[in-house]
Every structure is written in structure tokens, then in C-alpha cells.
Design a protein around this motif. Sequence first.
Motif, PDB file in Angstrom:
ATOM      1  N   SER A  59       0.850  -1.274  -0.073  1.00  0.00           N
ATOM      2  CA  SER A  59       0.014   0.005  -0.114  1.00  0.00           C
ATOM      3  C   SER A  59       0.652   1.102   0.002  1.00  0.00           C
ATOM      4  O   SER A  59       0.370   2.475  -0.390  1.00  0.00           O
ATOM      5  N   ILE A  60       2.146   1.047   0.249  1.00  0.00           N
ATOM      6  CA  ILE A  60       2.838   2.321   0.519  1.00  0.00           C
ATOM      7  C   ILE A  60       4.135   2.356  -0.587  1.00  0.00           C
ATOM      8  O   ILE A  60       4.887   3.199  -0.420  1.00  0.00           O
ATOM      9  N   LEU A  61       4.087   1.555  -1.536  1.00  0.00           N
ATOM     10  CA  LEU A  61       4.984   1.448  -2.630  1.00  0.00           C
ATOM     11  C   LEU A  61       5.011   2.584  -3.302  1.00  0.00           C
ATOM     12  O   LEU A  61       4.030   3.218  -3.565  1.00  0.00           O
ATOM     13  N   PHE A  62       6.303   3.274  -3.765  1.00  0.00           N
ATOM     14  CA  PHE A  62       6.324   4.550  -4.499  1.00  0.00           C
ATOM     15  C   PHE A  62       6.040   4.126  -6.136  1.00  0.00           C
ATOM     16  O   PHE A  62       5.256   4.812  -6.733  1.00  0.00           O
ATOM     17  N   ARG A  63       6.747   3.174  -6.493  1.00  0.00           N
ATOM     18  CA  ARG A  63       6.523   2.871  -7.738  1.00  0.00           C
ATOM     19  C   ARG A  63       6.801   1.228  -7.813  1.00  0.00           C
ATOM     20  O   ARG A  63       7.428   0.678  -7.045  1.00  0.00           O
ATOM     21  N   LYS A  64       6.272   0.660  -8.797  1.00  0.00           N
ATOM     22  CA  LYS A  64       6.629  -0.844  -9.220  1.00  0.00           C
ATOM     23  C   LYS A  64       6.305  -1.050 -10.745  1.00  0.00           C
ATOM     24  O   LYS A  64       5.705  -0.299 -11.440  1.00  0.00           O
ATOM     25  N   TYR A  84       7.275 -11.837 -11.410  1.00  0.00           N
ATOM     26  CA  TYR A  84       7.995 -10.689 -10.485  1.00  0.00           C
ATOM     27  C   TYR A  84       7.562  -9.462 -10.886  1.00  0.00           C
ATOM     28  O   TYR A  84       7.269  -9.036 -12.002  1.00  0.00           O
ATOM     29  N   GLN A  85       7.662  -8.518  -9.737  1.00  0.00           N
ATOM     30  CA  GLN A  85       7.558  -7.139 -10.169  1.00  0.00           C
ATOM     31  C   GLN A  85       8.742  -6.581  -9.307  1.00  0.00           C
ATOM     32  O   GLN A  85       9.215  -6.878  -8.372  1.00  0.00           O
ATOM     33  N   TYR A  86       9.301  -5.204 -10.023  1.00  0.00           N
ATOM     34  CA  TYR A  86      10.383  -4.654  -9.499  1.00  0.00           C
ATOM     35  C   TYR A  86       9.794  -3.390  -8.746  1.00  0.00           C
ATOM     36  O   TYR A  86       9.143  -2.622  -9.338  1.00  0.00           O
ATOM     37  N   LYS A  87      10.144  -3.425  -7.351  1.00  0.00           N
ATOM     38  CA  LYS A  87       9.322  -2.288  -6.578  1.00  0.00           C
ATOM     39  C   LYS A  87      10.243  -1.200  -5.833  1.00  0.00           C
ATOM     40  O   LYS A  87      11.350  -1.541  -5.607  1.00  0.00           O
ATOM     41  N   MET A  88       9.708  -0.360  -5.844  1.00  0.00           N
ATOM     42  CA  MET A  88      10.381   0.761  -5.127  1.00  0.00           C
ATOM     43  C   MET A  88       9.812   1.538  -3.921  1.00  0.00           C
ATOM     44  O   MET A  88       8.614   1.793  -3.912  1.00  0.00           O
ATOM     45  N   LEU A  89      10.470   1.594  -2.764  1.00  0.00           N
ATOM     46  CA  LEU A  89       9.679   1.988  -1.421  1.00  0.00           C
ATOM     47  C   LEU A  89      10.801   3.179  -0.780  1.00  0.00           C
ATOM     48  O   LEU A  89      11.888   3.002  -0.616  1.00  0.00           O
ATOM     49  N   ARG A  90      10.058   4.353  -0.711  1.00  0.00           N
ATOM     50  CA  ARG A  90      10.836   5.335  -0.083  1.00  0.00           C
ATOM     51  C   ARG A  90      11.006   5.278   1.428  1.00  0.00           C
ATOM     52  O   ARG A  90       9.802   4.757   1.982  1.00  0.00           O
ATOM     53  N   GLY A  91      12.136   5.528   2.092  1.00  0.00           N
ATOM     54  CA  GLY A  91      12.165   5.396   3.457  1.00  0.00           C
ATOM     55  C   GLY A  91      11.208   6.272   4.229  1.00  0.00           C
ATOM     56  O   GLY A  91      10.808   5.569   5.127  1.00  0.00           O
ATOM     57  N   ILE A  92      10.896   7.592   3.830  1.00  0.00           N
ATOM     58  CA  ILE A  92      10.159   8.173   4.741  1.00  0.00           C
ATOM     59  C   ILE A  92       8.656   7.665   4.465  1.00  0.00           C
ATOM     60  O   ILE A  92       7.876   7.652   5.763  1.00  0.00           O
ATOM     61  N   ASP A  93       8.182   7.017   3.373  1.00  0.00           N
ATOM     62  CA  ASP A  93       6.916   6.489   3.363  1.00  0.00           C
ATOM     63  C   ASP A  93       6.871   5.072   4.463  1.00  0.00           C
ATOM     64  O   ASP A  93       5.696   4.906   5.122  1.00  0.00           O
ATOM     65  N   PHE A  94       7.985   4.462   4.448  1.00  0.00           N
ATOM     66  CA  PHE A  94       8.153   3.158   5.240  1.00  0.00           C
ATOM     67  C   PHE A  94       8.057   3.675   6.486  1.00  0.00           C
ATOM     68  O   PHE A  94       7.325   3.291   7.547  1.00  0.00           O
ATOM     69  N   TYR A  95       8.773   4.824   7.131  1.00  0.00           N
ATOM     70  CA  TYR A  95       8.849   5.097   8.534  1.00  0.00           C
ATOM     71  C   TYR A  95       7.458   5.694   8.997  1.00  0.00           C
ATOM     72  O   TYR A  95       7.081   5.588  10.092  1.00  0.00           O
TER      73      TYR A  95
END
Length: 384
Positions: A59-64, A84-95
Motif C-alpha cells: 500500500s505504500i510502494l512508491f513505484r512498481k 515478479y515485479q520490481y518495486k520501489m519503497l521510499r524511506g519516509i513512506d516506510f517510516y
Amino acid sequence: MRKYDFIIAGGGMAGLSLAYYLTQSPLRDRSILILDKDVKDRNDRTWCFWEKGEGAFESILFRKWNRVSFHGTTHTGALDLGSYQYKMLRGIDFYEFIQHELNKWPNIEQRQATINRIKETPQGGFVIADDEPYIADYVFDSTFLLKLNQPENHNLLQHFRGWVIKTEKDCFDPTLPELMDFRVAQQGDCRFVYVMPFDAKTALVEFTLFNDYLLADTDYEAALQQYIDQFLDTGAYEICEVETGVIPMSDEPTEENPSEHIVRIGTAGGHTKPSTGYTFQRTQRYLRTIVDALAQTGKPNRKTSWFANRFKLYDSILLNVLEQHRHPADDLFTRFYADNRPERIFRFLDEETRFMDEIRVFATMPWRPFTSAFFDVMRRRMFG
């Protein structure tokens, strides 16, 4: 001195992920203390990883993406990732996501403090932070530092500098990130750039190296500027964010369970894959297993088969090839991605392949440097 059920020493990615998984388990009502010297309130890093299906942080992935681009020595083009998908998660969104979840649980305390000492005692794991004592049934420690200087081990670094840039022209394809671009001067190392597009005018451009020494800040910046000028038709551009990082690529033996009441997690517990530096998804998988074991047996001990140790040997062999410069790294990775289906590659890197699949991967590698590396690894293991 209050005793907790669990103390999480270090509130970075591994510690916060563990706390989150505990809240999603039958252990959600246990008393938990999280100690960390920093407040996680800025976008200090970005995690990119591959995954099948939907994961815990979907729900908080920035891009995939379903495809990635690759530029190597003899192969250039898009790679279809299959299931598979390649996924991008930003640190601030995770925190922010983790903090929102943890705030729901009054039994979870968080304290900003510098950890001075962690030790085993008969009563439990003992922690001193800012000279205050704490004790718990289990201490989960992500702060333990590897030596990274023992001659019998391979000790490389994955280090990087990334710029989020905003460009004057439309120059990025938002549907196609650049996984590895080796069109940069290798200088005897493994050097590449990856580009994660946000939209047609915004992307994270990151210069990454595998070797055993860090560069001056100006060298990272010069490499980024040269790549952008040479390969991206940006027009004018501005640098919106900067991120840097250093990840150990080491086969130094690690102990996930160094004592009865202390468990090491993250890089401290060997959750970083030595041959690639990939940490995020591997840490998530291991932490879920630890929490499952703790919930089912009362002890946070992951079960591993002896045959799974073969992947440690594979890691050491590749590290030896890179460390001893036995074959150009850009050609190795080109063969790896050009001559194997991405799904096989990802299963192999996730240590989920069968032995015959591993033989097929090995068959795409140059045999002479890997044979030499194998014998050197065995010599180090036997004689130090």
C-alpha cells in the motif's frame, strides 16, 4: 529497572519491520521497547527489490514495474520480469507507515537513546542506553558491527550516491527503470548506474560501486554528472534530493543467535546477501520466520537446512571473483542477466532455486575464473 518482553535495539529498517510483524502476530500484546539514537523523519534512503505478488508494504510502494532495462557489455534491452515485479519503497513512506501502525499499541514504547552496551545475563538480555539499564526476555539487536577486516573472509562494500533530479525535458520512461547500466568507466571495479523514474521529468539516478574502498564525495558527484550529461537528454535539471549509503558485502560468519536471550537482525544477523548487498526483502523474509518461530515455540530461532549453506559458498565464490578481479564485473553481470530468465535469476538470488537450476546459472558463467575462485575460497576456509 523495568523488564520488557522484547527490546529492539536499533530502530532502522530491520528493527521497525520486526516491531511491525510482532503487531501482526499473536505476540501483539507483549511489552516492547524500541531504542534508537535517531528520529526517522526524513527520506534518507530508497529500497528497491523484486517480489512476487503483493507484499506487506504494497500500500505504500512508491513505484512498481513489470519490466526493467539493462545495459551491459554485449546485451542491451528490456527484461520482462514474468511473475515478479520490481518495486520501489521510499524511506519516509516506510517510516511513517510503521509509526502509524505502532502508535496503535500502548504496549510499545519508543525512546531516542544511544545504545552503550548489550550483553547476555541469566535473567535475560541486558541493554544500557544513555546510561539507563533495560532488560528483556529477548533483545533483538541490529546495532552489532561486523569486523569486515579478517583476511580469511571477503570484505567488499556496496556504496552509492543517488540524486533525485527534476529535468527540463521529458527524458524518462516511467514504465521502464534502468536496473543496471554499465556504460560508465569501470576502472577495474564493478561500477554501474541505475535509474528509477518517477515520471517523465523526475527520477532517482544512482551511481553504485562494488569494491573495497570509498570514494571522495566529489568523485561520486562527478560520475553522476558525467552519466547524466552523456546518456540523459535532460536539458537543464535540478537536484531535489541526495542519498548515500554503504552496505557490507562480506562472507564474514555471523551469528543470528549469539546467546540465549540476544538475537541479531538485519546486517548484524547476516540478513544482507554477501554477493549482492541486497538487504530489504531478505530481511523481511527472515524476520517473518523469526516471529513465526517465536509465536509457535516461544523461541526466536529460525530453522535452516544444512543444504541451504551451499548459497554461502556461492556468495564467497562470486565475492572472490570480484575481489581478485578474475573477470570483468560488467561482463559477469551481462552474462547473468542476458543468458538467464529474470525469474530464474530472482529465485537464485532469493536462494529458492533447486540445484539443477543453479547448475544452469553456473553454466552461463566463465568457468576458468570461477574455478580458480572456488579453490581459493576452499583454501581460505581450510587454512585461513
